[in-house]
Motif scaffolding. Structure first.
Motif, mmCIF file in Angstrom:
data_model
loop_
_atom_site.group_PDB
_atom_site.id
_atom_site.type_symbol
_atom_site.label_atom_id
_atom_site.label_comp_id
_atom_site.label_asym_id
_atom_site.label_seq_id
_atom_site.Cartn_x
_atom_site.Cartn_y
_atom_site.Cartn_z
ATOM 1 N N GLU A 77 0.830 -1.199 0.000
ATOM 2 C CA GLU A 77 0.000 0.000 0.000
ATOM 3 C C GLU A 77 0.867 1.252 0.000
ATOM 4 O O GLU A 77 2.040 1.211 0.390
ATOM 5 N N LEU A 78 0.267 2.356 -0.439
ATOM 6 C CA LEU A 78 0.938 3.646 -0.336
ATOM 7 C C LEU A 78 0.808 4.172 1.082
ATOM 8 O O LEU A 78 -0.278 4.119 1.675
ATOM 9 N N GLY A 79 1.900 4.689 1.621
ATOM 10 C CA GLY A 79 1.872 5.293 2.942
ATOM 11 C C GLY A 79 1.903 6.800 2.839
ATOM 12 O O GLY A 79 1.295 7.395 1.939
ATOM 13 N N ASN A 80 2.639 7.446 3.728
ATOM 14 C CA ASN A 80 2.721 8.911 3.748
ATOM 15 C C ASN A 80 3.514 9.429 2.551
ATOM 16 O O ASN A 80 4.449 8.780 2.062
ATOM 17 N N ARG A 123 9.117 12.384 -0.867
ATOM 18 C CA ARG A 123 9.278 11.047 -0.302
ATOM 19 C C ARG A 123 7.935 10.312 -0.360
ATOM 20 O O ARG A 123 6.925 10.815 0.103
ATOM 21 N N VAL A 124 7.980 9.102 -0.945
ATOM 22 C CA VAL A 124 6.792 8.258 -1.055
ATOM 23 C C VAL A 124 7.047 6.971 -0.275
ATOM 24 O O VAL A 124 8.084 6.332 -0.464
ATOM 25 N N GLU A 125 6.126 6.607 0.583
ATOM 26 C CA GLU A 125 6.263 5.387 1.374
ATOM 27 C C GLU A 125 5.458 4.247 0.744
ATOM 28 O O GLU A 125 4.287 4.428 0.407
ATOM 29 N N PHE A 126 6.109 3.085 0.597
ATOM 30 C CA PHE A 126 5.430 1.856 0.202
ATOM 31 C C PHE A 126 5.423 0.932 1.426
ATOM 32 O O PHE A 126 6.485 0.584 1.944
ATOM 33 N N LEU A 129 10.758 5.772 -0.899
ATOM 34 C CA LEU A 129 11.242 6.178 -2.217
ATOM 35 C C LEU A 129 11.409 7.686 -2.216
ATOM 36 O O LEU A 129 10.452 8.426 -1.988
ATOM 37 N N LEU A 130 12.644 8.152 -2.450
ATOM 38 C CA LEU A 130 12.941 9.579 -2.499
ATOM 39 C C LEU A 130 13.289 9.956 -3.931
ATOM 40 O O LEU A 130 14.107 9.292 -4.574
ATOM 41 N N MET A 131 12.667 11.015 -4.419
ATOM 42 C CA MET A 131 12.888 11.454 -5.789
ATOM 43 C C MET A 131 13.105 12.964 -5.800
ATOM 44 O O MET A 131 12.283 13.708 -5.262
ATOM 45 N N PRO A 132 14.211 13.459 -6.379
ATOM 46 C CA PRO A 132 14.393 14.913 -6.503
ATOM 47 C C PRO A 132 13.212 15.534 -7.234
ATOM 48 O O PRO A 132 12.658 14.941 -8.163
#
Length: 309
Positions: free
Chosen positions: A58-61, A178-181, A194-197
Motif C-alpha cells: 500500500e501507499l503510505g505517507n 518522499r513516497v512510502e510503500f 522512495l525519495l525522488m528529486p
C-alpha cells in the motif's frame, strides 16, 4: 558527495538551491501520489510473482523534504539503493527499513503469514541485502514507466548499501519528495521509502499532461515564481567626464571632479554587472533617487561606444 558533471546538471543543481524547500507542497504531493498510485499495481504483481506468500503493498505517507536531511539510521541495519538515469545520478533513492526486509524474506522463504515476523535488530546478512536490492529493483521498475514517460533508469541497480557503507554515503542536497510503500504480511509490516528529486518528478509528471497531470510549462512557471522572489543587489552609476590617463594620474585628495553636461540623465541601473535600465539621477527630499527612463539596449550602447571612441 556526488557533484554535477554536465552543464545541464549544473543548471538543475543551481535551480534546486534557489528553490530550496519552498516548492508548492500540495502540488508536489499530488503529483507524487499519482505516480505512486500508477506504480503500485505493477509493483504488487511483479514482486508477489516471486514470493511464496503474497504480500499486501500500500501507499503510505507522502511529503516533501530535502535529500540532504537523509541520515543513517542509528542501528545501521537500514538498506539503501541509489538508481541513476541519464538526467540525474540520483534519480531515485530507496531506503528499506529492516522490518520491510524481514517481511519480504519471510514471504520469500515460505514463512507462516499468520505469525509475527521477527524484527532484524543487527546488521543485515548478505541474503537480506540481496532481498533489499530485489525490492528496490522492483520499485524502480514500477516507477520507471515507458515511452516518453520513462525515466530511463539504469538497470540492474547496484547492490544495496548497508552497515558502514550505508553510513558513509552522503547524498547531494536538494528539494525532493518522499513516497512510502508499506509491505504487510499478516500482523507484520515495514516501509520502503522512495525519495525522488523534485526536478526528476517534474520530468516524470510533465510527460503525463495527456493523462491529466501537470505540464512541464506549469512546473517551469512555479519554479520561475520562486526564482523571481530571489533578492539581488542593484547599483546605480553615473558617467563622469572623459579625461586622459595623465589627468587621472594627477588626481589628489579633495579634488572636485566636474560632471559632463547631461550626465545626470545617463545613470545606469545594473544588477550583477548587467545593465538593466538607463535612469535619471535626482533628489527627493533628503533622499537621492534614480528615475527609470528606458530599458537598456546593449547593442545600441556598443555602437555608441564605437562612435565615441
Amino acid at each position: 558527495m556526488a557533484s554535477p558533471a554536465s552543464p545541464a546538471e549544473t543548471r538543475a543543481f543551481i535551480l534546486e538551491r534557489l528553490v530550496g524547500d519552498r516548492g508548492e507542497t500540495q502540488h508536489v504531493v499530488e503529483a507524487a501520489r499519482g505516480l505512486g498510485a500508477r506504480a503500485l499495481p505493477i509493483l504488487s504483481d511483479n514482486l508477489n510473482a516471486m514470493l511464496a506468500s503474497p504480500l499486501t503493498i500500500e501507499l503510505g505517507n507522502i511529503d516533501v523534504m530535502r535529500l540532504g536531511d537523509v541520515k543513517p539510521d542509528a542501528a545501521g541495519n537500514q538498506a539503501m539503493t541509489i538508481a541513476s538515469s541519464p538526467m540525474s545520478s540520483d534519480a531515485l533513492v530507496m531506503l528499506v527499513d529492516p522490518d520491510a526486509i524481514a517481511v519480504v524474506v519471510s514471504a520469500l522463504f515460505g514463512g507462516d503469514p499468520d505469525m509475527p515476523v521477527a524484527p532484524i535488530e543487527r546488521e543485515l546478512s548478505p541474503t537480506e541485502i540481496e532481498v533489499a536490492t530485489m525490492m528496490c529493483q522492483e520499485v524502480a521498475t514500477s516507477v520507471n514507466g515507458w515511452g516518453a514517460r520513462a525515466l530511463n533508469i539504469h538497470f540492474p541497480l547496484p547492490t544495496a548499501l548497508a552497515g558502514a557503507k550505508r553510513k558513509g554515503k552522503v547524498l547531494r542536497d536538494g528539494p525532493a519528495v518522499r513516497v512510502e510503500f508499506k509491505f504487510t504480511l499478516g500482523p507484520s509490516s515495514g516501509i520502503l521509502h522512495l525519495l525522488m528529486p523534485q526536478r526528476v518528478l517534474m520530468h516524470r509528471t510533465g510527460s503525463d499532461a495527456a493523462a491529466g497531470g501537470p505540464a512541464v510549462t506549469d512546473w517551469r512557471q512555479r519554479f520561475s515564481e520562486e526564482v523571481m522572489r530571489s533578492t539581488v543587489s542593484l547599483e546605480a552609476t553615473m558617467p563622469l567626464a572623459r579625461m586622459t590617463l595623465g589627468d587621472l594620474a594627477a588626481f589628489r585628495v579633495g579634488q572636485v571632479i566636474e560632471l559632463e553636461e547631461g550626465a545626470q540623465s545617463e545613470a545606469r541601473l545594473s544588477a550583477r554587472k548587467k545593465t538593466l535600465f538607463v535612469c535619471e539621477f535626482g533628489k527627493l527630499g533628503q533622499n537621492y533617487t534614480v528615475r527609470i527612463r528606458h530599458q537598456s539596449d546593449a547593442g545600441q550602447e556598443f555602437i555608441d561606444g564605437l562612435m565615441t571612441g
